[in-house]
Design a protein around this motif. Structure first.
Motif, PDB file in Angstrom:
ATOM      1  N   CYS A  71      36.180  35.036  58.562  1.00 14.20           N
ATOM      2  CA  CYS A  71      35.724  34.661  59.909  1.00 14.20           C
ATOM      3  C   CYS A  71      35.780  35.844  60.875  1.00 14.20           C
ATOM      4  O   CYS A  71      34.880  36.030  61.686  1.00 14.20           O
ATOM      5  CB  CYS A  71      36.534  33.482  60.441  1.00 14.20           C
ATOM      6  SG  CYS A  71      36.048  31.910  59.703  1.00 14.20           S
ATOM      7  N   GLU A  73      35.599  39.033  60.017  1.00 13.79           N
ATOM      8  CA  GLU A  73      34.545  39.970  59.615  1.00 13.79           C
ATOM      9  C   GLU A  73      33.171  39.524  60.100  1.00 13.79           C
ATOM     10  O   GLU A  73      32.342  40.342  60.476  1.00 13.79           O
ATOM     11  CB  GLU A  73      34.525  40.120  58.098  1.00 13.79           C
ATOM     12  CG  GLU A  73      33.541  41.160  57.643  1.00 13.79           C
ATOM     13  CD  GLU A  73      33.763  41.572  56.210  1.00 13.79           C
ATOM     14  OE1 GLU A  73      32.798  42.038  55.610  1.00 13.79           O
ATOM     15  OE2 GLU A  73      34.890  41.443  55.698  1.00 13.79           O
ATOM     16  N   LEU A  74      32.945  38.222  60.106  1.00  8.59           N
ATOM     17  CA  LEU A  74      31.652  37.695  60.552  1.00  8.59           C
ATOM     18  C   LEU A  74      31.661  37.381  62.046  1.00  8.59           C
ATOM     19  O   LEU A  74      30.721  36.800  62.564  1.00  8.59           O
ATOM     20  CB  LEU A  74      31.275  36.459  59.734  1.00  8.59           C
ATOM     21  CG  LEU A  74      30.979  36.764  58.271  1.00  8.59           C
ATOM     22  CD1 LEU A  74      30.792  35.478  57.482  1.00  8.59           C
ATOM     23  CD2 LEU A  74      29.760  37.664  58.139  1.00  8.59           C
ATOM     24  N   ASP A  75      32.736  37.776  62.715  1.00  2.48           N
ATOM     25  CA  ASP A  75      32.834  37.699  64.171  1.00  2.48           C
ATOM     26  C   ASP A  75      32.624  36.281  64.704  1.00  2.48           C
ATOM     27  O   ASP A  75      31.930  36.070  65.690  1.00  2.48           O
ATOM     28  CB  ASP A  75      31.830  38.669  64.806  1.00  2.48           C
ATOM     29  CG  ASP A  75      32.225  39.034  66.221  1.00  2.48           C
ATOM     30  OD1 ASP A  75      33.417  38.953  66.535  1.00  2.48           O
ATOM     31  OD2 ASP A  75      31.323  39.389  67.001  1.00  2.48           O
ATOM     32  N   THR A  76      33.247  35.300  64.030  1.00  5.46           N
ATOM     33  CA  THR A  76      33.091  33.914  64.478  1.00  5.46           C
ATOM     34  C   THR A  76      34.048  33.575  65.605  1.00  5.46           C
ATOM     35  O   THR A  76      33.683  32.926  66.554  1.00  5.46           O
ATOM     36  CB  THR A  76      33.342  32.930  63.320  1.00  5.46           C
ATOM     37  OG1 THR A  76      34.662  33.125  62.832  1.00  5.46           O
ATOM     38  CG2 THR A  76      32.336  33.110  62.216  1.00  5.46           C
ATOM     39  N   LEU A  90      31.655  28.846  60.286  1.00  8.21           N
ATOM     40  CA  LEU A  90      30.720  29.474  59.349  1.00  8.21           C
ATOM     41  C   LEU A  90      29.404  28.711  59.216  1.00  8.21           C
ATOM     42  O   LEU A  90      28.406  29.279  58.795  1.00  8.21           O
ATOM     43  CB  LEU A  90      31.373  29.644  57.973  1.00  8.21           C
ATOM     44  CG  LEU A  90      32.503  30.664  57.919  1.00  8.21           C
ATOM     45  CD1 LEU A  90      33.176  30.638  56.551  1.00  8.21           C
ATOM     46  CD2 LEU A  90      32.001  32.055  58.250  1.00  8.21           C
ATOM     47  N   ILE A  93      26.750  30.542  60.967  1.00  5.86           N
ATOM     48  CA  ILE A  93      26.535  31.933  60.565  1.00  5.86           C
ATOM     49  C   ILE A  93      25.474  31.962  59.474  1.00  5.86           C
ATOM     50  O   ILE A  93      25.563  31.233  58.492  1.00  5.86           O
ATOM     51  CB  ILE A  93      27.841  32.571  60.035  1.00  5.86           C
ATOM     52  CG1 ILE A  93      28.924  32.549  61.107  1.00  5.86           C
ATOM     53  CG2 ILE A  93      27.592  33.979  59.514  1.00  5.86           C
ATOM     54  CD1 ILE A  93      28.630  33.389  62.325  1.00  5.86           C
ATOM     55  N   VAL A  95      23.986  34.628  57.056  1.00 10.51           N
ATOM     56  CA  VAL A  95      24.083  35.976  56.526  1.00 10.51           C
ATOM     57  C   VAL A  95      23.744  35.933  55.038  1.00 10.51           C
ATOM     58  O   VAL A  95      24.049  34.961  54.353  1.00 10.51           O
ATOM     59  CB  VAL A  95      25.499  36.563  56.775  1.00 10.51           C
ATOM     60  CG1 VAL A  95      26.565  35.817  56.026  1.00 10.51           C
ATOM     61  CG2 VAL A  95      25.553  38.031  56.473  1.00 10.51           C
ATOM     62  N   LEU A 100      26.411  40.617  52.248  1.00  7.97           N
ATOM     63  CA  LEU A 100      27.824  40.489  52.614  1.00  7.97           C
ATOM     64  C   LEU A 100      28.697  41.227  51.596  1.00  7.97           C
ATOM     65  O   LEU A 100      29.604  41.970  51.976  1.00  7.97           O
ATOM     66  CB  LEU A 100      28.207  39.018  52.692  1.00  7.97           C
ATOM     67  CG  LEU A 100      29.582  38.695  53.249  1.00  7.97           C
ATOM     68  CD1 LEU A 100      29.739  39.214  54.676  1.00  7.97           C
ATOM     69  CD2 LEU A 100      29.831  37.196  53.198  1.00  7.97           C
ATOM     70  N   THR A 109      27.906  46.788  58.257  1.00 10.48           N
ATOM     71  CA  THR A 109      27.973  45.385  58.631  1.00 10.48           C
ATOM     72  C   THR A 109      26.757  44.640  58.079  1.00 10.48           C
ATOM     73  O   THR A 109      25.631  45.128  58.180  1.00 10.48           O
ATOM     74  CB  THR A 109      27.991  45.250  60.169  1.00 10.48           C
ATOM     75  OG1 THR A 109      29.098  46.007  60.670  1.00 10.48           O
ATOM     76  CG2 THR A 109      28.131  43.815  60.593  1.00 10.48           C
ATOM     77  N   GLU A 112      23.397  39.572  60.587  1.00 16.52           N
ATOM     78  CA  GLU A 112      23.427  38.128  60.830  1.00 16.52           C
ATOM     79  C   GLU A 112      22.055  37.718  61.371  1.00 16.52           C
ATOM     80  O   GLU A 112      21.504  38.382  62.255  1.00 16.52           O
ATOM     81  CB  GLU A 112      24.513  37.770  61.836  1.00 16.52           C
ATOM     82  CG  GLU A 112      24.692  36.282  61.978  1.00 16.52           C
ATOM     83  CD  GLU A 112      25.817  35.909  62.923  1.00 16.52           C
ATOM     84  OE1 GLU A 112      25.721  34.822  63.512  1.00 16.52           O
ATOM     85  OE2 GLU A 112      26.756  36.691  63.076  1.00 16.52           O
ATOM     86  N   LEU A 144      29.033  29.431  53.117  1.00 15.31           N
ATOM     87  CA  LEU A 144      27.963  30.293  53.630  1.00 15.31           C
ATOM     88  C   LEU A 144      26.616  30.013  52.980  1.00 15.31           C
ATOM     89  O   LEU A 144      25.617  30.613  53.353  1.00 15.31           O
ATOM     90  CB  LEU A 144      28.330  31.766  53.410  1.00 15.31           C
ATOM     91  CG  LEU A 144      29.486  32.264  54.256  1.00 15.31           C
ATOM     92  CD1 LEU A 144      29.973  33.612  53.732  1.00 15.31           C
ATOM     93  CD2 LEU A 144      29.084  32.363  55.714  1.00 15.31           C
TER      94      LEU A 144
END
Length: 148
Positions: A71, A73-76, A90, A93, A95, A100, A109, A112, A144
């Motif tokens: 979370c 890492e995926l900037d949630t 998620l 998200i 991606v 990933l 990165t 997204e 995901l």
């Protein structure tokens, strides 16, 4: 990490972790004479990508720390205290799962996408498909997974 490296099954082959996952797998497929249109190629690629995900993100879907790291890492959000919170975050998200994995391999990165439709178009255009059956077996990947 928690699961063995896929390449342990191929002791005579050298890893190329700086390549994209697709490039590294294609080198292996060439050496093993797996044709891209074969069932063997698709099954081995699915195993390889699932192994790569587990190496980089862990395979214990019951471990809060693994979910929190994904979370973050995926900037949630930075205040995830339960796995259910991360799963909910998620859902929004979009991606590419291959990207990933590659983000951990190359330090960049993963992009997204603003919507599932935009992600779907990218996947179809680029051919970066992560096996649905492999993704459904893994708690992180399943969270995901998007329908193409």
């Amino acid at each position: 990490m928690e699961k063995a490296d896929y390449f342990i099954c191929f002791p005579d082959l050298q890893r190329a972790p700086m390549l994209s996952s697709d490039s590294e797998f294609n080198l292996l497929a060439q050496k093993m004479n797996w044709r891209k249109d074969s069932i063997r190629y698709r099954k081995e690629r699915a195993k390889f990508l699932a192994s790569e995900f587990n190496i980089h993100y862990g395979s214990n879907a019951k471990k809060l720390e693994n979910w929190q790291a994904l979370c973050v890492e995926l900037d949630t959000s930075d205040s995830i205290r339960r796995i259910s919170q991360c799963r909910r975050a998620l859902r929004n998200i979009h991606v590419n799962l291959v990207d990933l994995v590659d983000s951990r391999r190359n330090g960049q990165t993963a992009k997204e996408f603003p919507s599932a439709a935009a992600l779907r178009n990218y996947i179809k255009e680029m051919g970066k498909i992560f096996s649905r059956s492999a993704a459904k077996k893994d708690g992180f990947l399943k969270a995901l997974l998007r329908v193409i």
